[in-house]
Enzyme design. Structure first.
Site, mmCIF file in Angstrom:
data_model
loop_
_atom_site.group_PDB
_atom_site.id
_atom_site.type_symbol
_atom_site.label_atom_id
_atom_site.label_comp_id
_atom_site.label_asym_id
_atom_site.label_seq_id
_atom_site.Cartn_x
_atom_site.Cartn_y
_atom_site.Cartn_z
ATOM 1 N N LYS A 80 0.834 -1.202 0.000
ATOM 2 C CA LYS A 80 0.000 0.000 0.000
ATOM 3 C C LYS A 80 0.870 1.254 0.000
ATOM 4 O O LYS A 80 0.515 2.266 -0.619
ATOM 5 C CB LYS A 80 -0.942 -0.002 1.213
ATOM 6 C CG LYS A 80 -1.942 -1.154 1.230
ATOM 7 C CD LYS A 80 -2.845 -1.066 2.451
ATOM 8 C CE LYS A 80 -3.743 -2.292 2.571
ATOM 9 N NZ LYS A 80 -2.966 -3.506 2.910
ATOM 10 N N CYS A 112 -8.031 -6.516 6.926
ATOM 11 C CA CYS A 112 -8.305 -7.745 6.162
ATOM 12 C C CYS A 112 -9.061 -8.714 7.076
ATOM 13 O O CYS A 112 -8.795 -9.910 7.098
ATOM 14 C CB CYS A 112 -7.021 -8.366 5.624
ATOM 15 S SG CYS A 112 -5.744 -8.653 6.862
#
Length: 466
Positions: free
Chosen positions: A240, A359
């Protein structure tokens, strides 16, 4: 080969409860952690099958110096993996002596169980479910190349480019050497499930990032313009962060924090390979970072992807066979940490936009944390609509569920994910407003062939980016 020795060591560590599979992979000295992780996961998934074949073939009796865990890894590679393909050294030579017997025992096991496919040998619970149908998503690193050149490179390698996807069905139907451009992210290529690109020259040179689509959404939704100052609060392993740098075009500043020194070292390697030059790494607890520090007075964007249960991870069942929902005690501890770190992030004085993601599939780590943080902010922040066209929203018990985004293999053909986008309600008078409106996230047109293509993707350098 170092890969097989490292995989055997991780398997031995998992069996002796020295740590989690992922933790042991990151703690190893093997450089390509993703390749190692994939090999260990698949070997562990087929563990019972491999034990049966090795025992029936008498491999360990014939090769007394071959350790059981290494034997399991090598037999997986020979019978169920990619094969040695010119590598493996002395281990390949050793397995070649027993290849016929091992293959015969695998075939005999299939006949005995009345199955024809390798996957049918797996026990219930080990067989691949919806997660195995998730395509291989590949983000083009725009710091080094562009989607058009990456597409052309794959076409020259014999891949068939199918254009931009128009539906989830298009992604699920991919087979063979075909690939698509994602319908939402113009820099995301989509290949059939199980496509392995770890040894592809574009990946090794940092031109491609192997990153699930859901994992690409946080940076895309944060959408910091070039020149911005950004905090990546829990940054490792760094995919990311590299995406943020690409959006910034390496113009501006990313302050990236993580407490795990080994993960941070791996992240530094990844960022170097990706050509990231605007990131400052710090081995530091984000909760200990002072919002009043002069260094962060221009930070208007924060990406917060804190430690979580990982219940949405595609490979979770391989790491912890039979694992289900985390215990209530663990969820309470994780949620308490997540709420603290989110509330802390919202106190940075210049902050205008924050993306919170996990997640995890658990409400305690997602909607409940977001709701508590909103209440604690006393109206200073609200949730911005996150991709209204996305088909999977938050859990309806949360009043702002429609503004949140969820992802899963079953509904979006991605890993399991949760995302909420916070935006400041009032602009502090002392802080210049920049990019106040939500970013335009409409899909762009598929790239067209340029008259003069860049050379970067056609002839990647594999020299310094290691």
């Amino acid at each position: 080969m170092a890969l097989y020795a490292a995989a055997a060591a991780v398997l031995a560590g998992v069996e002796s409860r020295q740590g989690s599979l992922k933790g042991l992979v990151y703690a190893s000295s093997f450089q390509n952690v993703k390749q190692l992780y994939a090999l260990v996961c698949e070997t562990q998934r087929y563990s019972a099958v491999l034990d049966a074949v090795i025992t029936s073939a008498g491999l360990l009796r014939a090769e007394k110096k071959l350790r059981p865990h290494l034997a399991k890894v090598l037999v997986y590679e020979l019978l169920l993996g990619r094969g040695f393909k010119g590598r493996g050294g002395r281990w390949k030579a050793l397995l070649d002596r027993h290849q016929a017997r091992l293959k015969a025992e695998l075939a005999r096991l299939k006949v005995h169980r009345g199955v024809s496919r390798n996957e049918d040998l797996l026990e219930v619970g080990s067989k691949p479910g919806p997660a195995s149908q998730v395509p291989r998503f590949v983000r083009v690193n725009t710091l080094k190349t562009c989607s058009e050149d990456a597409i052309d490179y794959f076409k020259r390698q014999g891949f068939s480019y199918q254009g931009r996807a128009s539906s989830l069905e298009d992604l699920g139907a991919l087979k063979g050497k075909c690939f698509l451009l994602d319908s939402l992210l113009p820099e995301l290529l989509v290949f059939p499930a199980q496509t392995d690109l770890h040894e592809h020259p574009l990946y090794q040179a940092g031109h491609l990032i192997l990153q699930d689509k859901a994992s690409c959404l946080p940076a895309m939704l944060l959408a910091p313009p070039p020149g911005s100052h950004v905090i990546d609060a829990c940054a490792a392993p760094g995919n990311k962060t590299s995406h943020l740098a690409a959006l910034l075009k390496n113009q501006g500043k990313i302050f990236a924090f993580d407490l795990d020194a080994k993960r941070l070292a791996s992240m530094a390697t990844l960022l170097t390979r990706a050509g990231v030059s605007c990131c400052e790494l710090a081995e530091q607890d984000f909760l200990a970072v002072s919002p009043s520090d002069e260094r962060y007075r221009q930070v208007q964007y924060i990406l917060l992807d804190p430690s979580c249960s990982g219940s949405g991870m595609l490979t979770r069942q391989l790491e912890e066979p039979g694992a289900g929902v985390p215990s209530k005690e663990r969820l309470r501890a994780l949620a308490a940490f997540q709420q603290r770190v989110l509330s802390h992030a919202l106190t940075f004085p210049a902050l205008q936009r924050l993306v919170y993601s996990t997640c995890s599939l658990c409400q305690e780590e997602n909607e409940d944390v977001v709701q508590a943080a909103l209440q604690q902010s006393s109206g200073a922040f609200r949730l911005a609509p996150a991709l209204p066209s996305w088909p999977h929203r938050g859990i309806s018990t949360f009043p702002d569920a429609g503004h949140c985004l969820r992802a899963s293999p079953e509904t979006t053909l991605t890993g399991g994910f949760f995302i909420a986008v916070f935006e400041r309600v009032e602009v502090p008078s002392s802080v210049p407003w920049a990019e106040a409106s939500a970013p335009d996230l409409r899909p762009s047109r598929a790239p067209k062939r340029k008259k003069r293509r860049q050379k970067a993707a056609a002839a990647p350098s594999t020299g310094p980016d290691t």
